[in-house]
Design a protein around this motif. Structure first.
Motif, short mmCIF file in Angstrom:
data_model
loop_
_atom_site.label_atom_id
_atom_site.label_comp_id
_atom_site.label_asym_id
_atom_site.label_seq_id
_atom_site.Cartn_x
_atom_site.Cartn_y
_atom_site.Cartn_z
N TYR A 1 0.83 -1.21 0.00
CA TYR A 1 0.00 0.00 0.00
C TYR A 1 0.86 1.26 0.00
O TYR A 1 0.46 2.29 -0.56
CB TYR A 1 -0.96 -0.01 1.19
N GLN B 1 1.61 1.79 -3.61
CA GLN B 1 0.42 2.27 -4.32
C GLN B 1 0.14 3.74 -4.04
O GLN B 1 -0.07 4.54 -4.96
CB GLN B 1 -0.79 1.44 -3.91
N LEU C 1 -8.81 0.71 -0.50
CA LEU C 1 -8.32 -0.10 0.61
C LEU C 1 -9.11 -1.40 0.64
O LEU C 1 -10.32 -1.41 0.87
CB LEU C 1 -8.48 0.63 1.94
N VAL D 1 -5.24 5.79 3.35
CA VAL D 1 -4.34 4.68 3.03
C VAL D 1 -3.14 4.68 3.97
O VAL D 1 -2.77 3.63 4.53
CB VAL D 1 -3.89 4.74 1.56
#
Length: 515
Positions: free
Chosen positions: A155, A158, A167, A188
């Motif tokens: 994450y 990303q 998510l 996030v």
């Protein structure tokens, strides 16, 4: 390295209306065979199979080496900084005009969510397997920690690249929405802090030699501090980073960090494990090795395919005596600083350049062949340390040099930035000087503290896998590019475009502004 384990991978593709579960098993390191139809009750039935399932999460980072590690991570981390040039077909990075149809980012998006899906599946099944007595409590707890940390790293990649992304915290099916909208970047990174806090509770500080390369408590603290910086919570970032003291240390010699023989060195917090025994290192093993080096070598050596070059601006930006310069960039007329690399030994150099042992010459710098334009005669050293790789024409286009995603040198500069952001420039300078002293520099720089820190980031981690995202995290990146290079970032395009193919699949995804 992740060795001598059977590997089981769970692939979950976000945005498609289907869920594919593919399990791969092998007795040798990262040599895949595919088997379908294995259920969770078999995958998490023993210590061996549960550990192998988590190896499948690690395997995310080794997928499609050109599209993922090179084009979707190395490219934006370096080309957007203006210190490196793409002279192939992806020159749009220099002008921040990356098309939403750029295939490498779509591949990056899919692979990251596959890895997230693997982590989610393991997190759902590991604790029940422990409770049922199928997996030992100590191992199960550690594997859970690894999965939280791996999901947090995915994450981080990303959100660093795209900003807010969906998510997805459970396996596909159940309550997971295949057409989830984007969460905000703040949401996030908040989730990343939660994942890393969970990982820290469970991970050890170190492993035995057979498990070296797995994520540690130090890895989680490093990414936790970074996430808090993205959130502007600098006091918490400082606490996370300073927890590493006494557990991680700098390499004494900067040049040793990326040495071919120094895999998983003492400064490394997370690096992608590559395999150096895959036969002729050819296409048949391309999920185990990297060809970043072939992308970064001079085309006069690589004989085609060398699409990355450094700039004279970067070369000239180092202070006199900065030992990081020779470990980062090589210029015309210079011998390679690594004794393992003898330029005269490359076949193309022997055939076409008289067997010289320098990176071109001052009079005739290597500016590219075969119509590739834009080179200035300067090349990346950090990715050019494996003597077995001889370039695009092979036979060894691929190699087994590990790729360091996070290390302690970057952490110390992040500590300096965090202290500056809370108003303690004296403490910030202490950490700056730790980095400069290791580079052989004893003079204390003067001027604006944020400018000093950004230049230190530039000289410390240029040619690695995070510089652009670190600059964007500071909030000073637009000014930095304007003042340093005269480059104006088009509005909103400091973020990369959400892949158009994902928007076409998922009507709830929105594009970043400016695309």
């Amino acid at each position: 390295m992740y060795r001598k384990m059977k590997k089981i991978s769970v692939l979950v593709v976000l945005g498609a209306a289907v869920t594919a579960l593919l399990y791969s098993c092998s007795d040798s390191f990262l040599q895949d065979e595919k088997y379908d139809g294995l259920g969770d009750e078999l995958v998490f039935a023993s210590d061996e199979t549960a550990s192998a399932a988590v190896i499948g999460v690690y395997d995310t980072f080794q997928a499609s080496p050109a599209e993922y590690l090179t084009k979707a991570v190395f490219y934006p981390a370096n080309f957007l900084t203006q210190d490196y040039l793409n002279i192939g077909s992806d020159t749009f990075f220099q002008t921040f005009e990356i098309p939403a149809t750029f295939g490498a980012f779509n591949n990056f998006w899919i692979i990251n969510y596959k890895g997230i899906g693997r982590a989610n599946s393991a997190l759902q099944n590991l604790q029940p397997a422990v409770d049922a007595g199928n997996v030992s409590a100590e191992l199960g707890d550690r594997l859970i920690g690894e999965c939280y940390a791996l999901r947090g790293i995915l994450y981080t990649l990303q959100a660093s690249n795209f900003g807010g992304v969906p998510l997805v915290l459970e396996p596909a099916g159940g309550s997971t929405d295949a057409f989830a909208p984007r969460n905000t970047q703040e949401e996030v990174f908040t989730q990343i802090t939660l994942d890393m806090e969970e990982a820290i509770k469970r991970l050890p500080w170190s492993y035995d030699e057979a498990n070296k390369g797995r994520l540690t408590k130090a890895t989680a603290y490093g990414y936790l501090g970074g996430a808090y910086m993205w959130l502007g919570q600098y006091d918490k970032a400082i606490a996370a980073f300073e927890a590493l003291e006494g557990h991680v240390e700098l390499e004494e010699d900067f040049f040793d960090i990326h040495a071919y023989s120094n895999k998983n060195g003492k400064e490394s917090l997370f690096e992608i494990q590559m395999y150096d025994g895959a036969g002729d290192l050819s296409w048949g093993h391309n999920d185990n090795v990297t060809f970043l080096q072939s992308f970064c070598m001079p085309n006069e050596i690589a004989n085609g395919g060398g699409y990355t070059a450094a700039t004279k601006v970067l070369y000239d930006s180092f202070d006199e005596g900065d030992e990081r310069k020779r470990a980062t960039i090589i210029g015309p007329g210079e011998t390679h600083p690594d004794p393992l690399i003898n330029i005269k030994d490359y076949p193309n150099v022997q055939e076409n350049f008289g067997g010289i042992n320098t990176c071109g010459t001052v009079e005739n710098p290597w500016l590219g062949t075969d119509g590739l334009q834009g080179r200035q005669g300067y090349y990346d050293v950090k990715a050019w340390r494996n003597p077995n790789v001889d370039g695009w024409s092979g036979p060894n286009i691929f190699g087994g040099q590990n790729l360091i995603f996070l290390r302690y040198g970057e952490v110390l500069l992040s500590l300096a930035e965090s202290y500056h952001k809370i108003g303690n420039d004296a403490k910030a300078m202490e950490y700056v000087m730790k980095i400069r002293n290791r580079a052989g520099l004893t003079t204390t720089p003067t001027g604006d503290m944020m400018d000093i820190i950004m230049q230190e980031y530039r000289h410390e981690i240029s040619g690695e896998f995070s510089l652009w995202w670190v600059l964007r995290r500071t909030g000073e990146h637009v000014r930095y590019l304007k003042e340093t290079f005269g480059v104006t970032i088009p509005n909103g395009k400091d973020l990369m475009p959400i892949p158009q193919e994902q928007i076409d699949i998922n009507p709830n995804l929105t594009q970043n502004p400016g695309y």
